[in-house]
Design a protein around this motif. Sequence first.
Motif, mmCIF file in Angstrom:
data_model
loop_
_atom_site.group_PDB
_atom_site.id
_atom_site.type_symbol
_atom_site.label_atom_id
_atom_site.label_comp_id
_atom_site.label_asym_id
_atom_site.label_seq_id
_atom_site.Cartn_x
_atom_site.Cartn_y
_atom_site.Cartn_z
ATOM 1 N N SER A 79 0.841 -1.236 -0.035
ATOM 2 C CA SER A 79 -0.055 0.043 0.182
ATOM 3 C C SER A 79 0.948 1.082 -0.089
ATOM 4 N N MET A 80 0.616 2.324 -0.914
ATOM 5 C CA MET A 80 1.521 3.481 -0.847
ATOM 6 C C MET A 80 0.722 4.316 -0.594
ATOM 7 N N PHE A 81 1.129 5.269 0.357
ATOM 8 C CA PHE A 81 -0.107 6.483 0.925
ATOM 9 C C PHE A 81 1.087 7.860 0.314
ATOM 10 N N LEU A 82 0.244 8.328 -0.550
ATOM 11 C CA LEU A 82 1.138 9.228 -1.356
ATOM 12 C C LEU A 82 0.820 10.642 -1.112
ATOM 13 N N THR A 83 1.671 11.647 -1.098
ATOM 14 C CA THR A 83 1.469 13.005 -0.834
ATOM 15 C C THR A 83 1.933 13.753 -2.314
ATOM 16 N N ASP A 84 1.053 14.491 -2.664
ATOM 17 C CA ASP A 84 1.004 15.122 -3.892
ATOM 18 C C ASP A 84 2.264 16.001 -4.046
ATOM 19 N N SER A 85 2.716 16.668 -3.063
ATOM 20 C CA SER A 85 3.843 17.639 -3.282
ATOM 21 C C SER A 85 5.082 16.721 -3.405
ATOM 22 N N VAL A 86 5.039 15.758 -2.928
ATOM 23 C CA VAL A 86 6.285 14.761 -2.595
ATOM 24 C C VAL A 86 6.512 13.936 -3.869
ATOM 25 N N VAL A 87 5.389 13.591 -4.430
ATOM 26 C CA VAL A 87 5.243 12.930 -5.617
ATOM 27 C C VAL A 87 5.614 13.677 -7.163
ATOM 28 N N GLY A 88 5.124 14.960 -6.766
ATOM 29 C CA GLY A 88 5.489 15.638 -7.754
ATOM 30 C C GLY A 88 5.062 15.086 -9.277
ATOM 31 N N PRO A 89 6.255 15.113 -10.239
ATOM 32 C CA PRO A 89 6.131 14.555 -11.477
ATOM 33 C C PRO A 89 6.157 13.148 -11.670
ATOM 34 N N GLY A 90 6.227 12.517 -10.626
ATOM 35 C CA GLY A 90 6.392 11.160 -10.536
ATOM 36 C C GLY A 90 5.333 10.290 -10.704
ATOM 37 N N TYR A 91 4.122 10.711 -10.896
ATOM 38 C CA TYR A 91 2.866 9.789 -10.784
ATOM 39 C C TYR A 91 2.977 8.743 -11.767
ATOM 40 N N GLY A 92 3.683 8.632 -12.851
ATOM 41 C CA GLY A 92 3.825 7.631 -13.807
ATOM 42 C C GLY A 92 4.326 6.408 -13.139
ATOM 43 N N HIS A 93 5.203 6.667 -12.161
ATOM 44 C CA HIS A 93 5.960 5.607 -11.530
ATOM 45 C C HIS A 93 4.970 4.799 -10.630
ATOM 46 N N PHE A 94 4.115 5.506 -10.133
ATOM 47 C CA PHE A 94 3.113 4.924 -9.245
ATOM 48 C C PHE A 94 2.010 4.186 -9.988
ATOM 49 N N ALA A 95 1.598 4.842 -11.107
ATOM 50 C CA ALA A 95 0.793 4.127 -12.270
ATOM 51 C C ALA A 95 1.474 2.883 -12.648
ATOM 52 N N ARG A 96 2.790 2.634 -12.676
ATOM 53 C CA ARG A 96 3.280 1.499 -13.003
ATOM 54 C C ARG A 96 3.184 0.581 -11.774
ATOM 55 N N LEU A 97 3.505 1.154 -10.496
ATOM 56 C CA LEU A 97 3.206 0.258 -9.407
ATOM 57 C C LEU A 97 1.934 -0.318 -9.230
ATOM 58 N N ARG A 98 0.754 0.452 -9.481
ATOM 59 C CA ARG A 98 -0.625 0.261 -9.327
ATOM 60 C C ARG A 98 -0.891 -0.750 -10.379
ATOM 61 N N SER A 99 -0.154 -0.993 -11.678
ATOM 62 C CA SER A 99 -0.530 -2.038 -12.875
ATOM 63 C C SER A 99 -0.002 -3.285 -12.494
ATOM 64 N N VAL A 100 0.953 -3.347 -11.308
ATOM 65 C CA VAL A 100 1.562 -4.659 -10.974
ATOM 66 C C VAL A 100 1.162 -5.166 -9.421
ATOM 67 N N GLY A 101 -0.089 -4.303 -9.001
ATOM 68 C CA GLY A 101 -0.955 -4.728 -7.851
ATOM 69 C C GLY A 101 -0.578 -3.975 -6.826
#
Length: 234
Positions: A79-101
């Motif tokens: 489970s990834m608890f995400l903060t928008d200002s920290v993730v910044g432009p890195g949402y694509g990374h978490f889209a890939r993580l979501r795609s693998v479960g």
Amino acid sequence: MVLAGCGPSAGRPVAGPADRGGGGAGGTGDGAGQSPGRVPPVVDRVPTRDAVVFLTYDDGAERDPRFIDLVRHRRLPVSMFLTDSVVGPGYGHFARLRSVGASLQNHTLDHPALRGLPYAGQRAEICGQQRKLRSRFGIRPHLFRPPYGTYDATTLRAAADCGIAAVVLWRVTLEGDGTLTYARGARRLAPGDIISVPAGEAPPLTLAERTTRLLSELQEQGLRVGRLEDHVRP
């Protein structure tokens, strides 16, 4: 909201405290709000007889591509608890993580310490991140982790109004060097433990390395990783 183990070890509904300092650290909301007058429970472990613990990762500062491979190969229900200002432009990374479960959950927009802030500010932080995650991924998280594990009764009311079903803290922390620290109780892992993996600045071990070391320790103790969302559900 039910805290449950799988099968016969289903737990009972659990009510959280109204105020907390360090966690081992209303109106209409974004998503299915709680019933009037009700607030989400606060949990730092899950009552279960199943030999599972739960891996939760905070902020989104560390974007280790090898961690994606590890989650995919080991089929880890993290489970990834995400903060928008920290993730910044890195949402694509978490889209890939979501795609693998991996599941994506709420950790506020800007990572402030919420306790003591007015209702409007707390609600903006929580509901704002609900909207961000919904717009980017089409999801409405039902779990929320307050930054630094601090919250108050206002946090719980704001979380309820934003559609949050449970506020998730932790008993165990996986440190940057791969060691485990315990907020309370026995200095060993136990079924139902929620493990927090905070983001660190230049930790000695990468996210993949720390997680791999922890998985070896879990195997030695006869434990496995469970999906938190299956045990803490609306």
